[in-house]
Design a protein around this motif. Structure first.
Motif, short mmCIF file in Angstrom:
data_model
loop_
_atom_site.label_atom_id
_atom_site.label_comp_id
_atom_site.label_asym_id
_atom_site.label_seq_id
_atom_site.Cartn_x
_atom_site.Cartn_y
_atom_site.Cartn_z
N SER A 111 58.86 -3.46 144.09
CA SER A 111 60.17 -3.60 143.45
C SER A 111 61.30 -3.02 144.29
N VAL A 112 60.96 -2.37 145.41
CA VAL A 112 61.99 -1.82 146.29
C VAL A 112 62.76 -2.97 146.93
N ARG A 113 64.06 -2.85 146.99
CA ARG A 113 64.90 -3.95 147.47
C ARG A 113 64.58 -4.34 148.90
N VAL A 114 64.68 -5.63 149.16
CA VAL A 114 64.57 -6.18 150.51
C VAL A 114 65.85 -6.95 150.78
N VAL A 115 66.54 -6.61 151.86
CA VAL A 115 67.86 -7.17 152.16
C VAL A 115 67.78 -8.04 153.41
N ASP A 116 68.32 -9.24 153.31
CA ASP A 116 68.33 -10.14 154.47
C ASP A 116 69.78 -10.38 154.91
N ASP A 117 69.94 -10.83 156.15
CA ASP A 117 71.26 -11.15 156.70
C ASP A 117 72.21 -9.95 156.69
N ASP A 118 71.66 -8.78 156.92
CA ASP A 118 72.46 -7.56 157.07
C ASP A 118 71.89 -6.80 158.27
N ALA A 119 72.63 -6.79 159.36
CA ALA A 119 72.14 -6.20 160.61
C ALA A 119 71.87 -4.70 160.47
N ASN A 120 72.46 -4.06 159.47
CA ASN A 120 72.28 -2.62 159.29
C ASN A 120 71.06 -2.28 158.44
N TRP A 121 70.43 -3.30 157.86
CA TRP A 121 69.26 -3.06 157.02
C TRP A 121 67.99 -3.37 157.81
N THR A 122 67.01 -2.44 157.75
CA THR A 122 65.78 -2.62 158.52
C THR A 122 64.57 -2.18 157.70
N CYS A 123 63.40 -2.38 158.27
CA CYS A 123 62.16 -1.93 157.66
C CYS A 123 62.15 -0.42 157.44
N ARG A 124 62.87 0.31 158.27
CA ARG A 124 62.95 1.76 158.13
C ARG A 124 63.60 2.14 156.81
N ILE A 125 64.67 1.45 156.43
CA ILE A 125 65.34 1.73 155.16
C ILE A 125 64.41 1.39 154.01
N TRP A 126 63.65 0.30 154.14
CA TRP A 126 62.71 -0.05 153.08
C TRP A 126 61.68 1.06 152.88
N VAL A 127 61.12 1.58 153.95
CA VAL A 127 60.14 2.65 153.85
C VAL A 127 60.75 3.88 153.17
N GLU A 128 61.95 4.24 153.57
CA GLU A 128 62.59 5.43 152.99
C GLU A 128 62.82 5.26 151.49
N GLU A 129 63.22 4.07 151.06
CA GLU A 129 63.44 3.83 149.63
C GLU A 129 62.12 3.70 148.88
N ALA A 130 61.09 3.19 149.55
CA ALA A 130 59.77 3.12 148.93
C ALA A 130 59.22 4.53 148.70
N LEU A 131 59.43 5.43 149.65
CA LEU A 131 59.00 6.82 149.48
C LEU A 131 59.74 7.47 148.31
N ASP A 132 61.03 7.17 148.17
CA ASP A 132 61.80 7.70 147.04
C ASP A 132 61.19 7.24 145.71
#
Length: 220
Positions: A111-132
């Motif tokens: 359920s953690v958000r996945v963002v496309d077409d945003d150069a500032n969003w990466t797999c690293r941000i997904w991991v950090e929010e998944a850990l939260d």
């Protein structure tokens, strides 16, 4: 009696070939000594945001990659050939099979958000929010460290990635088992007193957590 041989949840770093940076993901695995050395056996489970092209996620028009999407699947740390290191963030009782625990974790992180077409969003941000999201469950997940974009812990993980790359590149030893990969552990130490100065040493990197918990990066 203290239980040994617990399942482990890691942040994993994979090199991107000629590209800078690392691919970040989460990996649930058996205790290190029990992981298989057979790359044909997927005894672990991977959770990630990826833009890899496959049958379900075709290449985007005018691009060499697919749209960012969530993925979880059985995995083996050595199968891809590009994993460079792992950071331990939590341990779980081995009385629950990895497959069952993976389902529980997957129910949360999918359920953690996945963002496309945003150069500032990466797999690293997904991991950090998944850990939260996992840490918010409390109990055995409460020890998961807070990793924030541009924060001290994130920077230390990136430093570890660079160190691991150098170590793997200069090593004469083949990586034949997950234990041959560089490892760090982000471990809770003790409560921090209000106003206490937090030391900053290379191999004992302590940071302030929102719940006033100290975490130390230590080598295995």
């Amino acid at each position: 009696m203290v239980e040994k041989n617990k399942h482990c949840l890691y942040i994993t770093l994979q090199h991107l070939g000629e590209l800078p940076g690392y691919h970040w993901a989460l990996l649930l695995a058996p205790t290190l000594k029990n992981e298989t050395a057979d790359i044909g056996v997927r005894d672990s489970h991977l959770f990630q945001a990826t833009n890899t092209v496959n049958l379900d996620h075709p290449q985007k028009p005018g691009s060499t990659v697919a749209a960012w999407h969530y993925e979880d699947k059985p995995a083996n740390s050595l199968r891809s050939g590009n994993m460079i290191g792992r950071i331990l963030v939590a341990k779980f009782s081995s009385t629950v099979p990895v497959t069952d625990l993976a389902k529980s974790i997957g129910m949360v992180v999918k359920s953690v958000r996945v963002v496309d077409d945003d150069a500032n969003w990466t797999c690293r941000i997904w991991v950090e929010e998944a850990l939260d999201a996992l840490r918010a469950l409390g109990d055995q997940y409460a020890v998961i460290p807070e990793v924030t974009y541009g924060g001290a812990v994130e920077n230390r993980i990136l430093e570890f990635g660079n160190e691991a790359m150098d170590k793997n590149r200069n090593s004469r030893k083949d990586i034949k088992h997950a234990k041959d990969l560089p490892h760090k552990a982000a471990r809770p130490l003790r409560r921090v007193l209000v106003g206490e100065k937090i030391p900053d040493a290379r191999e004992s990197f302590l940071v302030r957590h929102i719940d006033d918990i100290k975490y130390s990066f230590v080598s295995w």
